[in-house]
Scaffold this active site. Structure first.
Site, PDB file in Angstrom:
ATOM      1  N   TYR A  50      59.001  26.838  87.879  1.00  0.00           N
ATOM      2  CA  TYR A  50      59.748  27.861  88.630  1.00  0.00           C
ATOM      3  C   TYR A  50      59.375  27.831  90.112  1.00  0.00           C
ATOM      4  CZ  TYR A  50      60.707  30.140  84.068  1.00  0.00           C
ATOM      5  OH  TYR A  50      61.084  30.435  82.788  1.00  0.00           O
ATOM      6  N   ASN A 241      65.698  48.316  82.223  1.00  0.00           N
ATOM      7  CA  ASN A 241      65.459  47.325  81.169  1.00  0.00           C
ATOM      8  C   ASN A 241      64.214  47.673  80.350  1.00  0.00           C
ATOM      9  OD1 ASN A 241      67.701  46.026  82.138  1.00  0.00           O
ATOM     10  ND2 ASN A 241      66.587  44.448  83.245  1.00  0.00           N
TER      11      ASN A 241
HETATM   12  P1  A2P Z   1      69.952  41.365  89.218  1.00  0.00           P
HETATM   13  O1  A2P Z   1      68.742  40.509  89.512  1.00  0.00           O
HETATM   14  O2  A2P Z   1      70.839  41.570  90.390  1.00  0.00           O
HETATM   15  O3  A2P Z   1      69.579  42.664  88.528  1.00  0.00           O
HETATM   16  P2  A2P Z   1      68.751  37.182  82.151  1.00  0.00           P
HETATM   17  O4  A2P Z   1      67.521  38.034  82.068  1.00  0.00           O
HETATM   18  O5  A2P Z   1      69.535  37.126  80.882  1.00  0.00           O
HETATM   19  O6  A2P Z   1      68.492  35.813  82.715  1.00  0.00           O
HETATM   20  O7  A2P Z   1      69.778  37.890  83.178  1.00  0.00           O
HETATM   21  C1  A2P Z   1      69.468  38.032  84.532  1.00  0.00           C
HETATM   22  C2  A2P Z   1      70.711  38.503  85.240  1.00  0.00           C
HETATM   23  O8  A2P Z   1      71.108  39.792  84.737  1.00  0.00           O
HETATM   24  C3  A2P Z   1      70.513  38.652  86.701  1.00  0.00           C
HETATM   25  O9  A2P Z   1      71.714  38.215  87.326  1.00  0.00           O
HETATM   26  C4  A2P Z   1      70.334  40.156  86.916  1.00  0.00           C
HETATM   27  O10 A2P Z   1      70.843  40.532  88.161  1.00  0.00           O
HETATM   28  C5  A2P Z   1      71.159  40.738  85.802  1.00  0.00           C
HETATM   29  N1  A2P Z   1      70.600  42.011  85.289  1.00  0.00           N
HETATM   30  C6  A2P Z   1      69.316  42.266  84.989  1.00  0.00           C
HETATM   31  N2  A2P Z   1      69.171  43.503  84.497  1.00  0.00           N
HETATM   32  C7  A2P Z   1      70.403  44.054  84.491  1.00  0.00           C
HETATM   33  C8  A2P Z   1      70.918  45.318  84.074  1.00  0.00           C
HETATM   34  N3  A2P Z   1      70.117  46.259  83.588  1.00  0.00           N
HETATM   35  N4  A2P Z   1      72.260  45.535  84.218  1.00  0.00           N
HETATM   36  C9  A2P Z   1      73.069  44.586  84.730  1.00  0.00           C
HETATM   37  N5  A2P Z   1      72.643  43.357  85.116  1.00  0.00           N
HETATM   38  C10 A2P Z   1      71.328  43.085  84.988  1.00  0.00           C
END
Ligand code: A2P
Length: 278
Positions: A50, A241
């Site tokens: 990363y 989350n």
């Molecule tokens: P952001 O960083 O703007 O919150 P994953 O964990 O499945 O890889 O997903 C990550 C993506 O989901 C990122 O684009 C993040 O955007 C978005 N994301 C994370 N938490 C939320 C939430 N509670 N609601 C909507 N989108 C979310």
């Protein structure tokens, strides 16, 4: 029934929801990790590949949370699976992260065939015996291959895979439970690619006074032996989350998400990925 804060595998307690840092770099990584720990996350996930371990380490230091009070996972990239290279990679990770031990060190992708994986797992086992790492494991490893690797190296503790309500993992979960291996769900929100807008998620969310993202995370986090790594660069969404631990899903809600997971959409599938049916 609320979701336990820790998922317990082989008597080891791992905080159920961890903060994922894939594609989170620079100040976002420093601030994200410091804020996640301040918000109550006690599990941080990174990887050598990363390119953010130094920033993750600065975030840890900035948080002031004691090293003994959180779980830290990182990963070795596939070019470093030969035992000497693997040890050097681990040393670099420890230095960048500014820590003396890693709770879980994973092989990032299953490449090189079973023999190469078993050699690399053997090198991880030596690091475990030396106390440098607490547990060891793999990522992106399908069910049958996982069984073969655990046969060779029974200390294998975890398999981190893409897992969300658009991609069920029933065969892997069955094998992992039989072997007492933790399954960690990465990209639990399907990498932000439309899952959380899907019905029936919005309907379930409205009924449970939760958000669609919380419903997906709760569906994963309630499963025995599963930990979950949502990531967000937004402080409010990070807290949203983590609060998924308080969402109670009904049997009908779970059945609706189980059905949705039959969609079988995989979003992370690079050219070096394994045969997922192995
Ligand atoms: P952001 O960083 O703007 O919150 P994953 O964990 O499945 O890889 O997903 C990550 C993506 O989901 C990122 O684009 C993040 O955007 C978005 N994301 C994370 N938490 C939320 C939430 N509670 N609601 C909507 N989108 C979310």
């Amino acid at each position: 029934m609320s979701i336990p804060f820790t998922t317990t595998v082989r008597g080891v307690d791992v905080p159920t929801i961890g903060y994922g840092t894939w594609e989170v770099t620079g100040d976002d990584a420093v601030e994200g990790v410091a804020d996640a720990l301040a918000a109550g996350y006690r599990h941080i996930d990174t990887a050598a590949a990363y390119g953010n371990e130094a920033e993750v380490g600065r975030g840890i230091a900035r948080s002031g949370v004691s090293r003994d009070d959180f779980w830290l996972t990182t990963k070795v990239w596939q070019e470093d699976y030969a035992p000497d290279a693997l040890r050097s990679s681990t040393e670099r990770s420890l230095t960048s992260l500014g820590v003396e031990h890693i709770d879980l060190l994973l092989l990032h992708w299953p490449v090189g065939g079973d023999a190469a994986m078993i050699d690399a797992l053997g090198a991880l086992r030596d690091l475990r015996s030396a106390g440098t790492i607490r547990e060891l494991g793999v990522c992106n490893t399908p069910a049958s291959m996982l069984g073969r690797l655990v046969d060779a190296v029974p200390e294998l503790f975890a398999d981190q895979v893409e897992y969300h309500a658009h991609l069920g993992q029933d065969p892997l979960l069955a094998e992992a439970r039989k072997r007492e291996v933790m399954v960690t769900a990465y990209s639990p929100l399907a990498n932000g690619k439309g899952l959380i807008d899907a019905e029936p998620l919005r309907e379930v969310a409205a009924q449970r006074d939760a958000t669609p993202a919380q419903v997906v995370i709760a569906w994963l986090a309630r499963q025995q032996g599963v930990s979950v790594l949502p990531r967000s660069t937004n402080p409010d969404r990070r807290r949203e989350n983590l609060a998924a631990l308080e969402v109670d899903l009904t049997t009908d809600d779970v059945a609706a998400l189980d059905a949705l997971s039959l969609t079988g959409k995989r979003y992370i599938d690079p050219p070096f990925a394994p045969d997922w049916t192995d």
